[in-house]
Design an enzyme around this catalytic site. Structure first.
Site, mmCIF file in Angstrom:
data_model
loop_
_atom_site.group_PDB
_atom_site.id
_atom_site.type_symbol
_atom_site.label_atom_id
_atom_site.label_comp_id
_atom_site.label_asym_id
_atom_site.label_seq_id
_atom_site.Cartn_x
_atom_site.Cartn_y
_atom_site.Cartn_z
ATOM 1 N N PRO A 27 1.870 5.262 4.604
ATOM 2 C CA PRO A 27 3.184 4.769 5.104
ATOM 3 C C PRO A 27 3.138 3.348 5.539
ATOM 4 O O PRO A 27 2.213 2.829 6.083
ATOM 5 C CB PRO A 27 3.536 5.945 6.136
ATOM 6 C CG PRO A 27 2.286 6.340 6.444
ATOM 7 C CD PRO A 27 1.399 6.420 5.513
ATOM 8 N N ASP A 28 4.343 2.548 5.407
ATOM 9 C CA ASP A 28 4.578 1.366 5.993
ATOM 10 C C ASP A 28 4.737 1.563 7.504
ATOM 11 O O ASP A 28 4.833 2.802 8.048
ATOM 12 C CB ASP A 28 5.257 0.396 5.329
ATOM 13 C CG ASP A 28 6.563 0.712 5.582
ATOM 14 O OD1 ASP A 28 7.720 -0.070 4.539
ATOM 15 O OD2 ASP A 28 7.157 1.652 6.082
ATOM 16 N N PHE A 29 5.126 0.622 8.376
ATOM 17 C CA PHE A 29 5.299 0.734 9.707
ATOM 18 C C PHE A 29 6.864 0.887 9.874
ATOM 19 O O PHE A 29 7.270 1.764 10.677
ATOM 20 C CB PHE A 29 4.978 -0.355 10.334
ATOM 21 C CG PHE A 29 3.317 -0.582 10.376
ATOM 22 C CD1 PHE A 29 2.812 -1.397 9.503
ATOM 23 C CD2 PHE A 29 2.743 0.252 11.459
ATOM 24 C CE1 PHE A 29 1.292 -1.358 9.268
ATOM 25 C CE2 PHE A 29 1.003 0.265 11.215
ATOM 26 C CZ PHE A 29 0.581 -0.521 10.212
ATOM 27 N N ARG A 30 7.680 0.098 9.251
ATOM 28 C CA ARG A 30 9.025 -0.111 9.649
ATOM 29 C C ARG A 30 10.390 0.579 8.836
ATOM 30 O O ARG A 30 11.219 0.255 9.166
ATOM 31 C CB ARG A 30 9.353 -1.539 10.221
ATOM 32 C CG ARG A 30 8.548 -1.911 11.548
ATOM 33 C CD ARG A 30 8.573 -3.301 11.981
ATOM 34 N NE ARG A 30 7.753 -3.859 12.912
ATOM 35 C CZ ARG A 30 6.341 -3.866 12.869
ATOM 36 N NH1 ARG A 30 5.891 -3.998 11.618
ATOM 37 N NH2 ARG A 30 5.645 -4.360 13.999
ATOM 38 N N HIS A 32 -5.348 -8.621 10.729
ATOM 39 C CA HIS A 32 -5.123 -7.762 11.993
ATOM 40 C C HIS A 32 -6.339 -6.904 11.983
ATOM 41 O O HIS A 32 -6.335 -5.666 12.380
ATOM 42 C CB HIS A 32 -3.965 -6.930 11.680
ATOM 43 C CG HIS A 32 -2.741 -7.773 11.887
ATOM 44 N ND1 HIS A 32 -1.561 -7.185 11.182
ATOM 45 C CD2 HIS A 32 -2.410 -9.127 12.168
ATOM 46 C CE1 HIS A 32 -0.344 -8.254 11.667
ATOM 47 N NE2 HIS A 32 -0.964 -9.299 12.353
ATOM 48 N N SER A 68 0.796 -1.144 -0.023
ATOM 49 C CA SER A 68 0.084 0.013 0.034
ATOM 50 C C SER A 68 0.919 1.446 0.072
ATOM 51 O O SER A 68 0.212 2.153 -0.196
ATOM 52 C CB SER A 68 -0.944 -0.119 1.259
ATOM 53 O OG SER A 68 -1.821 -1.023 1.233
ATOM 54 N N ASN A 75 -2.947 -5.691 6.437
ATOM 55 C CA ASN A 75 -3.220 -4.342 6.315
ATOM 56 C C ASN A 75 -4.614 -3.974 6.816
ATOM 57 O O ASN A 75 -5.539 -4.865 6.588
ATOM 58 C CB ASN A 75 -3.059 -3.715 4.910
ATOM 59 C CG ASN A 75 -1.510 -3.985 4.286
ATOM 60 O OD1 ASN A 75 -0.602 -4.155 5.271
ATOM 61 N ND2 ASN A 75 -1.227 -3.953 3.206
ATOM 62 N N ASP A 123 -6.055 -1.203 5.738
ATOM 63 C CA ASP A 123 -6.485 0.031 4.858
ATOM 64 C C ASP A 123 -7.695 -0.482 4.186
ATOM 65 O O ASP A 123 -8.276 0.509 3.312
ATOM 66 C CB ASP A 123 -5.506 0.376 4.134
ATOM 67 C CG ASP A 123 -4.646 -0.659 3.381
ATOM 68 O OD1 ASP A 123 -3.530 -0.346 3.239
ATOM 69 O OD2 ASP A 123 -5.365 -1.509 2.863
ATOM 70 N N CYS A 134 -22.687 2.451 27.593
ATOM 71 C CA CYS A 134 -21.863 2.320 28.674
ATOM 72 C C CYS A 134 -20.531 3.242 28.745
ATOM 73 O O CYS A 134 -19.546 3.261 29.722
ATOM 74 C CB CYS A 134 -21.192 0.888 28.777
ATOM 75 S SG CYS A 134 -19.761 0.693 27.562
HETATM 76 N N1 APR Z 1 7.473 -2.479 -2.479
HETATM 77 C C1 APR Z 1 8.215 -3.783 -1.692
HETATM 78 N N2 APR Z 1 8.414 -3.706 -0.627
HETATM 79 C C2 APR Z 1 7.933 -2.660 0.134
HETATM 80 C C3 APR Z 1 7.460 -1.467 -0.483
HETATM 81 C C4 APR Z 1 7.177 -1.691 -1.736
HETATM 82 N N3 APR Z 1 6.536 -0.413 -2.339
HETATM 83 N N4 APR Z 1 7.156 -0.481 0.646
HETATM 84 C C5 APR Z 1 7.513 -1.152 1.858
HETATM 85 N N5 APR Z 1 8.252 -2.342 1.331
HETATM 86 C C6 APR Z 1 8.882 -3.162 2.498
HETATM 87 C C7 APR Z 1 9.643 -2.648 3.494
HETATM 88 O O1 APR Z 1 11.190 -2.596 3.306
HETATM 89 C C8 APR Z 1 9.473 -3.834 4.799
HETATM 90 O O2 APR Z 1 10.339 -4.752 4.529
HETATM 91 O O3 APR Z 1 7.759 -3.837 2.963
HETATM 92 C C9 APR Z 1 7.671 -4.126 4.401
HETATM 93 C C10 APR Z 1 6.965 -3.353 5.332
HETATM 94 O O4 APR Z 1 7.266 -3.928 6.603
HETATM 95 P P1 APR Z 1 6.338 -3.233 7.804
HETATM 96 O O5 APR Z 1 6.485 -1.908 7.633
HETATM 97 O O6 APR Z 1 6.920 -4.054 9.076
HETATM 98 O O7 APR Z 1 4.968 -3.636 7.612
HETATM 99 P P2 APR Z 1 4.181 -4.987 7.783
HETATM 100 O O8 APR Z 1 5.133 -6.184 7.670
HETATM 101 O O9 APR Z 1 2.899 -4.760 7.384
HETATM 102 O O10 APR Z 1 3.969 -4.976 9.422
HETATM 103 C C11 APR Z 1 3.287 -5.988 10.164
HETATM 104 O O11 APR Z 1 3.031 -4.625 12.183
HETATM 105 O O12 APR Z 1 2.578 -3.022 13.597
HETATM 106 C C12 APR Z 1 2.271 -4.153 12.900
HETATM 107 O O13 APR Z 1 -0.212 -4.368 12.912
HETATM 108 C C13 APR Z 1 1.056 -3.934 12.144
HETATM 109 O O14 APR Z 1 0.184 -5.010 10.269
HETATM 110 C C14 APR Z 1 1.378 -4.572 10.804
HETATM 111 C C15 APR Z 1 2.363 -5.502 11.120
HETATM 112 ZN ZN ZN Z 2 -20.412 -0.081 25.514
#
Ligand code: APR
Ligand code: ZN
Length: 274
Positions: free
Chosen positions: A13-16, A106, A7, A87, A89, A143
């Site tokens: 944005p992703d998370f990490r 999730h 996404s 995801n 979203d 409540c």
């Molecule tokens: N194409 C390929 N890889 C990508 C792209 C992209 N456009 N954008 C990001 N990435 C990679 C990043 O390098 C990273 O390795 O996708 C991975 C995303 O990892 P996270 O940010 O950790 O996301 P995710 O694995 O979905 O997190 C899992 O953590 O906080 C919890 O519940 C939350 O569902 C989430 C879970």
């Molecule tokens: Zn309630």
């Protein structure tokens, strides 16, 4: 199996990922640690940060990516057993993938509940969305407890649907594609080891993730653990670019483009690039 990386090209944005990842951009919320924003204990005490973030990420403002439409194309071809996503979203639903074929491991914003232990009253997404966009903390009118979208917070169990379907799905899977995830969060990450030993596994990700520390504990792209490259393939790069390349190799280029342009026309949304 998908994560936030499918996404990011939609502008979520992703998370990490360093710098751009959500967990690197939460300073203004003064959290004890980044994941607190999705921790149920912290949320019960300090719900505001989550709702501020929810407003920013709320579904309905984003267009699905080519990766989402590639999964939709697999469904159209009768090749999609199930799409497991981490995801929240809802972009899989927005892309038109049959909800029966989606497991939102999730949870998602799709439904919401009061978190009062004796109440748990259900609330509609529309009701919660209105409160969030009025910068109000949604509270149960029965409540007075907090109302939270049905997103799985750290400290909560995953939706029952995840456990109900995974055994048959991963037991009968004959090709596993893993896209855009760091494979750091359990129990989702360990699903990659639930397919039979003979099943080919393809990881599409910007960085190498999920690699085995011992035989059978993860990907083994270089055949380190079984002495030969066995069944794990790696595409290091962008999910969208890899899906376009895969579609090309499969002779599906036009169909993939057609899915996406039909969506853009239908919703006459301003896609990033036509
Ligand atoms: N194409 C390929 N890889 C990508 C792209 C992209 N456009 N954008 C990001 N990435 C990679 C990043 O390098 C990273 O390795 O996708 C991975 C995303 O990892 P996270 O940010 O950790 O996301 P995710 O694995 O979905 O997190 C899992 O953590 O906080 C919890 O519940 C939350 O569902 C989430 C879970
Ligand atoms: Zn309630």
């Amino acid at each position: 199996m998908a994560g936030a990386g499918i996404s990011t090209d939609a502008g979520i944005p992703d998370f990490r990922s360093p710098e751009t990842g959500l967990y690197d951009n939460l300073q203004s919320y003064k959290l004890p640690y980044p994941e607190a924003i999705f921790s149920i204990d912290y949320f019960r005490r300090q719900p505001k940060p989550f709702y501020v973030l929810a407003k920013e990420l709320y579904p309905g403002q984003f267009v699905p990516t080519k990766s989402h439409f590639f999964v939709k194309l697999l469904e159209k071809k009768g090749l999609l057993r199930r799409h497991y996503t981490q995801n929240i979203d809802c972009l899989e639903r927005v892309a038109g993938i049959d909800p029966e074929l989606i497991v939102e491991a999730h949870g998602s914003f799709h439904t919401a509940h009061c978190i009062g232990r004796k109440c748990l009253k259900e609330y509609s997404q529309a009701w919660v969305k209105e409160k969030i966009f009025q910068d109000e903390i949604p509270r149960c009118n029965v409540c007075k407890s907090l109302v939270k979208p049905d997103i799985t917070f750290f400290g909560e169990g995953l939706p029952p649907r995840f456990f109900e379907l995974l055994e048959n799905d991963f037991g009968s899977c004959d090709l596993l594609v893993v896209m855009g995830t760091s494979l750091l969060v359990q129990p989702f990450a360990s699903l990659i080891n639930d397919v039979a030993n003979s099943v080919p596994r393809l990881l599409i990700n910007r960085v190498r993730v999920g690699e085995a520390s011992a035989p059978g504990t993860g990907f083994d792209f270089d055949g380190k653990h079984v002495g030969r490259t066995h069944r794990d393939a790696l595409v290091l790069g962008d999910c969208d670019a890899a899906c376009v390349l895969l579609a090309e190799r499969l002779g599906w280029t036009d169909e993939l483009a057609e899915l996406r342009s039909a969506f853009l026309e239908e919703t006459n949304s301003l896609g990033q690039d036509q």
